[in-house]
Design an enzyme around this catalytic site. Structure first.
Site, PDB file in Angstrom:
ATOM      1  N   SER B 206       0.862  -1.184   0.000  1.00 32.57           N
ATOM      2  CA  SER B 206       0.000   0.000   0.000  1.00 32.57           C
ATOM      3  C   SER B 206       0.895   1.229   0.000  1.00 32.57           C
ATOM      4  O   SER B 206       1.853   1.286   0.774  1.00 32.57           O
ATOM      5  CB  SER B 206      -0.914  -0.024   1.217  1.00 32.57           C
ATOM      6  OG  SER B 206      -1.974   0.893   1.062  1.00 32.57           O
ATOM      7  N   GLY B 258       3.614 -19.393  -5.800  1.00 31.81           N
ATOM      8  CA  GLY B 258       4.076 -19.320  -7.173  1.00 31.81           C
ATOM      9  C   GLY B 258       4.877 -18.046  -7.348  1.00 31.81           C
ATOM     10  O   GLY B 258       5.000 -17.246  -6.418  1.00 31.81           O
ATOM     11  N   ARG B 381      17.546   5.802   9.316  1.00 32.63           N
ATOM     12  CA  ARG B 381      17.702   4.650  10.214  1.00 32.63           C
ATOM     13  C   ARG B 381      19.152   4.160  10.227  1.00 32.63           C
ATOM     14  O   ARG B 381      19.712   3.883  11.301  1.00 32.63           O
ATOM     15  CB  ARG B 381      16.767   3.513   9.786  1.00 32.63           C
ATOM     16  CG  ARG B 381      16.970   2.234  10.592  1.00 32.63           C
ATOM     17  CD  ARG B 381      16.016   1.119  10.188  1.00 32.63           C
ATOM     18  NE  ARG B 381      16.068   0.824   8.763  1.00 32.63           N
ATOM     19  CZ  ARG B 381      15.553  -0.272   8.196  1.00 32.63           C
ATOM     20  NH1 ARG B 381      14.898  -1.152   8.944  1.00 32.63           N
ATOM     21  NH2 ARG B 381      15.636  -0.474   6.895  1.00 32.63           N
ATOM     22  N   TYR B 439       0.819   3.188  12.078  1.00 30.53           N
ATOM     23  CA  TYR B 439       2.215   2.883  11.766  1.00 30.53           C
ATOM     24  C   TYR B 439       3.077   3.437  12.892  1.00 30.53           C
ATOM     25  O   TYR B 439       3.089   4.638  13.140  1.00 30.53           O
ATOM     26  CB  TYR B 439       2.559   3.543  10.431  1.00 30.53           C
ATOM     27  CG  TYR B 439       3.907   3.178   9.849  1.00 30.53           C
ATOM     28  CD1 TYR B 439       3.999   2.226   8.832  1.00 30.53           C
ATOM     29  CD2 TYR B 439       5.071   3.803  10.256  1.00 30.53           C
ATOM     30  CE1 TYR B 439       5.220   1.900   8.258  1.00 30.53           C
ATOM     31  CE2 TYR B 439       6.300   3.477   9.704  1.00 30.53           C
ATOM     32  CZ  TYR B 439       6.367   2.528   8.704  1.00 30.53           C
ATOM     33  OH  TYR B 439       7.570   2.210   8.124  1.00 30.53           O
TER      34      TYR B 439
END
Lengths: 518, 518
Positions: B206, B258, B381, B439
């Site tokens: 997303s 798959g 980060r 989040y």
């Protein structure tokens, strides 16, 4: 529901005198009354077996009388009606069982699993693709699992705007319960008055207001299901990345994987304002292009439909009247629902776009006429069957660039199979950014074997649909009628996946045997 | 991609001097440089076996050198980076194979099936949930199936507004190919610069513009996949009622069912205008309620994000700077993309609604600042890891009525596990009519065993998420890290369904063993 006709017997209507002459001119009137007095074959299930069911749901909810079994025989496709009218009740279930709640459904499935009894989940009984006529060979018998007692609104969350509904609620019952909270589902397929919430979910139903409210499968945020090997409880968020979306595996599973025992759906506020209008387009192509433009601009009304030249000429998109008109072009119906502000803003924007694209506004009369007749066409079919006119529908969907080919090929296949005397009408009633549905209605003089007559036409149309790369069904589901073409559509590996899921959830294969899974 | 850091080594940035002092104050600066000179274990696959692969894709596309294998080791979660920084390359694949096209992928899978070699499909390598570290015990070896050669735009249909893309295309590559046709996918997750089309599909990605363009799974109208037992080719229409939606079974399958070899997606016209703005809300609750109102009114901008008080205070939602502010409230970012007319109309309507709801407009500066830094946080980060600050994120989603509880519970779990010195920040970046994502970003002083330190916090947060009835992941997928909680989320029957599908498509279990399927 009448065992041989659509809907409420009190709402049945004969053809008006004015229409009889036109029907006679087009097809030649015949007298084809329905047989009376037919009874189903004796129940194959004995009392010893049935006592197990009675212990689960109570004796009064295990019904074996002829009238109840006759009413749970097959669905409402034209072949279904023709068989019923001929007195053929060979597909009647041996018993009708009416569990109340998830636990009882689960117990019924465990009983059926143990005794190898086939189970056909039954909601509204409006299926038009043979989904209620399961295979019974190899089974001790067949029961109709009637969800009629599961009609509760289990929860309303008006912060999240969701509601949890039991599967047996018919369309109007669900709307009435939601309306008490100022809410609506907005799901109005032609079968709305009789079809059920569970059926909408199990068949990926799509309603006449899908442009505004979306397809039923897009409304579902959660569901529970009972299977012979345990319960499923899905829906932890509106959407997520937690693996494949298993909700989408149960939606469209047509009772072959489990029995849906509750559905949590997104709801909306009841609209304050509703407005419906007509537009004229010079051709089906021009009108379709306009629909595409609206869909791709994110500018859809709540309702958006377009009849082709033939459908427009025959009935000006009004299924309740039969009449002719000289070159009326193609009729589009647009509908707007919401707050006054929302309706005004969207109507202004759509009106500006359609005007720019070459549409001619026809005012509210054609829209209001469509609203009045929107659930009536199946009654008209009965009246025409009485007079020896074979009437049936089929539908498909494809991407926009393939619409023209699909329309031409299916129309040619139907006309080729039924002869030049057949009427073949078409409309678009569901649109997406990338494509649309096509819905065909056929009328032709019944021959000696009208079922075979229709099956030949249906096979030719289905072959044309698959050859064109389109889907065998946009909103009628697979049932038994579409199974061979569905197998082509999803391919050999797709079929194996469905069989593997079925074998896992229903190892004895008791759930709607022969339906959906090729 | 750097083997021990995020993204393009040239784009790496050290912490600015101004930030170092603040970081020191909050966490105490440490020097935690990454180890150098590590090499992966020797390849377990001998030349006899590898010759089979070479015969399929050509010798130059079967790579066993240390550098290539090191670059295909694990993904980019903080634990992944900590292991890489410690010189731990134990999870390196034995070989990297680069097939070109569906037929070669199918042949590689047949080879792997025959020789019991585990296969990890590799797109952009940006996974943050352990999805690239498959189990290798019981297998002859493990190969990384790198889709890097499958980077074509296979088809554009600008009537239907769809495009067919190969899975190896990175986000910017796909956008550049589409832009040449005046089109965009509109999918911009934080990993956009490096993640791939196949990865977006396999993980139900997303993007930051999901309010306007939708989730990736909602954009997919068709896909092909190679499995060890045959090909899948799905997508005959935008939507249909032809059984369960098998597309939704492959989307989110994380390479365990798959290898997705092409994806047909809905595309849009490239926006002519883009505008981003900031809004201030007195609280996270007030801002969240405003988001809900917009979503339920069908009035969403293209981008809609809201930082909680802590995230707003720390960085004013700008991941490229570290700074403080006194009670800045909560920052919302709104973005509008489309034609000038569309942007103006939507912006006016949203502005009126947000003003009415109590928001304070902050002009375009906060929006533009967010746009500039939107893909930068992972670089930050790395800089913080260099200084001994443990930084990681996790995310979930739920229905609106559960948002407050979920927020409080996850925050409490993280703070409880990491101690009061931990920073716990949160934002909402994906909204739906019925709910939203949450989040969380965490920063804490690294202890002696930072991986164990994070895993304890992650487990506490995951327990809290499942206890609250929310989803274990809104858009990061399951991988191996989320598997135990995923199993709780879909339940025992759901797990069995996934296992049955896996067993059918991949009977030898070679596809991403240990990923997704519990």
């Amino acid at each position: 529901m009448h065992p041989q006709r659509w809907g409420d017997p009190a709402a049945a209507t004969a053809l008006p005198e004015s229409a009889l002459g036109l029907v006679d001119l087009a097809f030649g009137l015949q007298d084809r009354p329905a047989a009376t007095g037919a009874t189903p074959p004796p129940s194959a299930l004995d009392d010893v077996l049935l006592d197990g069911l009675r212990g689960i749901v109570g004796a009064e909810h295990v019904l074996v009388d002829d009238a109840t079994r006759a009413l749970r025989t097959r669905g409402k496709s034209t072949p279904d009606l023709l068989r019923a009218r001929a007195g053929d009740l060979a597909d009647a279930p041996d018993a009708v069982v009416r569990p109340d709640g998830h636990a009882e459904v689960e117990a019924v499935l465990a009983w059926a699993h143990e005794h190898r009894v086939a189970v056909v989940p039954f909601g509204g009984g409006t299926c038009v693709t043979g989904g209620l006529a399961a295979r019974r060979d190899g089974f001790a018998g067949l029961v109709s699992l009637d969800l009629v007692r599961m009609k509760r609104l289990l929860a309303v969350d008006d912060v999240s705007m969701t509601a949890t509904l039991q599967p047996g609620l018919r369309g109007p019952e669900a709307e009435a319960l939601l309306a008490a909270h100022g809410l609506t589902l907005g799901h109005f397929p032609q079968s709305f008055e009789h079809a059920s919430i569970g059926g909408f979910a199990a068949t990926r139903s799509s309603g006449q207001s899908s442009a505004g409210y979306g397809r039923f499968d897009a409304m579902v945020v959660g569901l529970t299901a009972a299977t012979p090997t345990g319960p499923l409880d899905l829906g932890s968020a509106p959407a997520n990345a937690a693996g494949p979306d298993l909700r989408q595996l149960l939606l469209g599973s047509e009772g072959a994987f489990g029995v849906i025992t509750s559905v949590t759906v997104r709801v909306r506020r009841l609209p304050e304002v509703r407005a419906y209008e007509g537009w004229r387009w010079p051709s089906f192509d021009a009108g379709s292009d306009a629909m595409r433009t609206l869909a791709q601009a994110g500018l859809l009304p709540t309702v958006l439909r377009l009849s082709d030249e033939s459908e427009t000429a025959i009935n000006l998109a009004d299924p309740s009247s039969i009449g002719g008109a000289d070159d009326p072009g193609c009729l589009m119906v647009t509908g707007y629902e919401g707050t006054g502000e929302q309706v005004a803003a969207r109507r202004d924007a759509v009106t500006a776009a359609l005007t720019r694209l070459g549409g001619t506004p026809l005012g509210t009369e054609p829209g209001d006429k469509w609203v009045q007749g929107r659930f009536h066409a199946p009654y008209l079919r009965d009246a025409l069957l009485d007079h020896g006119v074979l009437v049936e529908t089929l539908e498909t969907a494809t991407f926009w660039s393939n619409r023209g080919r699909l329309y031409a090929d299916v129309k040619a296949a139907l006309t080729g199979a039924l002869g030049e005397g057949a009427l073949v009408l078409c409309h678009v009633s569901h649109v997406y950014e990338t494509g649309c549905s096509l819905y065909f209605t056929v009328a032709v003089r019944q021959g000696d074997d009208p079922i075979a007559q229709w099956q030949a036409a249906k096979a030719a149309a289905s072959d044309a649909i698959i050859a064109a790369g389109a889907t065998i069904t946009h909103h009628h589901a697979v049932g038994t009628d579409h199974r061979p073409w569905f197998a082509e559509e999803v391919g050999e590996v797709g079929v194996r996946v469905l069989r593997a899921v079925k074998a896992e959830l229903d190892p004895a294969g008791i759930l709607n045997p022969g339906v959906l899974v090729p």
